[in-house]
Design a protein around this motif. Sequence first.
Motif, PDB file in Angstrom:
ATOM      1  N   PHE A  49       0.829  -1.215   0.000  1.00 57.02           N
ATOM      2  CA  PHE A  49       0.000   0.000   0.000  1.00 57.02           C
ATOM      3  C   PHE A  49       0.863   1.264   0.000  1.00 57.02           C
ATOM      4  CE2 PHE A  49      -2.415  -3.381   2.150  1.00 57.02           C
ATOM      5  CZ  PHE A  49      -3.497  -3.453   1.277  1.00 57.02           C
ATOM      6  N   ASN A  50       2.167   1.101  -0.245  1.00 54.14           N
ATOM      7  CA  ASN A  50       3.078   2.255  -0.335  1.00 54.14           C
ATOM      8  C   ASN A  50       3.020   3.152   0.896  1.00 54.14           C
ATOM      9  OD1 ASN A  50       4.097   1.522  -2.825  1.00 54.14           O
ATOM     10  ND2 ASN A  50       2.567   2.682  -3.966  1.00 54.14           N
ATOM     11  N   VAL A  51       3.171   2.541   2.054  1.00 51.11           N
ATOM     12  CA  VAL A  51       3.225   3.346   3.278  1.00 51.11           C
ATOM     13  C   VAL A  51       4.662   3.366   3.785  1.00 51.11           C
ATOM     14  CG1 VAL A  51       0.834   2.834   3.859  1.00 51.11           C
ATOM     15  CG2 VAL A  51       2.664   1.440   4.853  1.00 51.11           C
ATOM     16  N   SER A  52       4.983   4.355   4.583  1.00 48.10           N
ATOM     17  CA  SER A  52       6.374   4.550   4.995  1.00 48.10           C
ATOM     18  C   SER A  52       6.896   3.386   5.833  1.00 48.10           C
ATOM     19  CB  SER A  52       6.508   5.854   5.786  1.00 48.10           C
ATOM     20  OG  SER A  52       5.904   5.721   7.061  1.00 48.10           O
ATOM     21  N   SER A  53       8.203   3.156   5.747  1.00 48.78           N
ATOM     22  CA  SER A  53       8.826   2.112   6.556  1.00 48.78           C
ATOM     23  C   SER A  53       8.723   2.466   8.044  1.00 48.78           C
ATOM     24  CB  SER A  53      10.291   1.918   6.154  1.00 48.78           C
ATOM     25  OG  SER A  53      10.972   3.151   6.084  1.00 48.78           O
TER      26      SER A  53
ATOM     27  N   HIS B 222       3.588  16.718   3.538  1.00 48.98           N
ATOM     28  CA  HIS B 222       4.525  17.847   3.559  1.00 48.98           C
ATOM     29  C   HIS B 222       5.108  18.167   2.179  1.00 48.98           C
ATOM     30  CE1 HIS B 222       6.880  20.849   5.637  1.00 48.98           C
ATOM     31  NE2 HIS B 222       7.947  20.448   4.965  1.00 48.98           N
ATOM     32  N   THR B 223       5.635  17.165   1.503  1.00 47.10           N
ATOM     33  CA  THR B 223       6.245  17.424   0.188  1.00 47.10           C
ATOM     34  C   THR B 223       5.211  17.639  -0.915  1.00 47.10           C
ATOM     35  OG1 THR B 223       8.264  16.229   0.803  1.00 47.10           O
ATOM     36  CG2 THR B 223       7.843  16.529  -1.560  1.00 47.10           C
TER      37      THR B 223
ATOM     38  N   GLU C 133      14.045   9.807   3.765  1.00 44.90           N
ATOM     39  CA  GLU C 133      14.644  11.113   3.472  1.00 44.90           C
ATOM     40  C   GLU C 133      14.719  12.011   4.708  1.00 44.90           C
ATOM     41  OE1 GLU C 133      15.744  11.778   0.393  1.00 44.90           O
ATOM     42  OE2 GLU C 133      15.068   9.797  -0.281  1.00 44.90           O
ATOM     43  N   ARG C 134      13.760  11.864   5.620  1.00 39.89           N
ATOM     44  CA  ARG C 134      13.682  12.743   6.784  1.00 39.89           C
ATOM     45  C   ARG C 134      13.842  11.954   8.068  1.00 39.89           C
ATOM     46  NH1 ARG C 134      10.082  16.014   3.848  1.00 39.89           N
ATOM     47  NH2 ARG C 134       8.291  14.700   4.272  1.00 39.89           N
ATOM     48  N   ARG C 135      14.609  12.509   8.977  1.00 41.57           N
ATOM     49  CA  ARG C 135      14.824  11.877  10.278  1.00 41.57           C
ATOM     50  C   ARG C 135      13.632  12.155  11.189  1.00 41.57           C
ATOM     51  NH1 ARG C 135      17.064  13.134  15.308  1.00 41.57           N
ATOM     52  NH2 ARG C 135      17.116  15.347  14.727  1.00 41.57           N
ATOM     53  N   VAL C 136      13.211  11.163  11.934  1.00 38.43           N
ATOM     54  CA  VAL C 136      12.124  11.355  12.900  1.00 38.43           C
ATOM     55  C   VAL C 136      12.704  11.960  14.171  1.00 38.43           C
ATOM     56  CG1 VAL C 136      10.358  10.209  14.306  1.00 38.43           C
ATOM     57  CG2 VAL C 136      10.778   9.439  11.960  1.00 38.43           C
TER      58      VAL C 136
END
Length: 325
Positions: free
Chosen positions: A119-123, A154-155, A278-281
């Motif tokens: 479902f193309n969700v973030s890791s 956001h993007t 790409e972005r740090r949590v």
Amino acid sequence: MNHLTIQEQTIIRQIIHETNKKNIDNVSRTEAYLTYFKKNSDIIWSFLASMVSRNGGWNMCDLEGPIFPHLLAEKVRKQLFLTYERANWLIFHDVFPQLLLYQYSTKINRPMFHLLPYFNVSSFIQREWQRYWINNDKERLTRALIINEQNVIHTPVIEHPVYKKKVFHSMIFSFQDWLHFSCVLFPTCGGEVYGASVNGFKSLSKRINLGKRLASILFHPRLFPYFLEFAEKTPHTGSRYDYEKYFKNKTVRRTPILRATFPVIEHHQRSYEDWSLERRVSPVWLYFPARHRHPIHLTDWYFKKSHQLQLILSLQQVLQLKKWE
């Protein structure tokens, strides 16, 4: 998908179908989140999503209400509507398959999160669902979902060149942001209004902090039953009359209903990128509790802001008259 079992392939197809069916407009999304929460009360984020989605609908309908058509050109109002709608759609498109897969996992009493990549969700959120299945930490999952969905938009929305130029860098958006006119409201059937104002909406960290603040208000032990009563008793139409009808000072409907005002927009997601690669949590996002620097009871604030908007409209009309004299 060839290596998946027939059952797994069927689950994926059913979830995609169900998500697309519910992701039609702001009304269908708001109802879908609430219905889900009533079936899966441990996923408290879904109730937060429903109440925030209501606010999205009210903001959309405000654009065609008694004031903004006098202050904003039709082209600007259309762009603002499309911005709300795009963010609404993207969040639902991303999160509802997650919710449905969790619901299915509880039915068979076995985690099925290995299907989340389809479902193309973030890791990031894939790991958080696995963690929740083991630890059952509702607060952490709620924060993780807030973090994930704000990063999801956001993007493609906040940083999108078109939205950035025409909406987020526009004078009217800066004006709203500065005066805290954009506010997420949680009404009650007793005519009271609670919530938090959105200041610095373009900042990812501020939107995440807002989400955490809203969750702490919505699930406050004393207040939660009143918000749930409102949600169950009040069908979402997009009109602010949905909650203004409960005010002690009776009011007439001033904003239209959503489905009589806006068309259904057909959306597409042309590409997918995992934001968490790409972005740090930030640890602040995940571990730090929400901070309330302003009162959460906003009934008086709401009337004050309504009067301010009316005053701005009156001033604008006076200036128009002087221009033509």
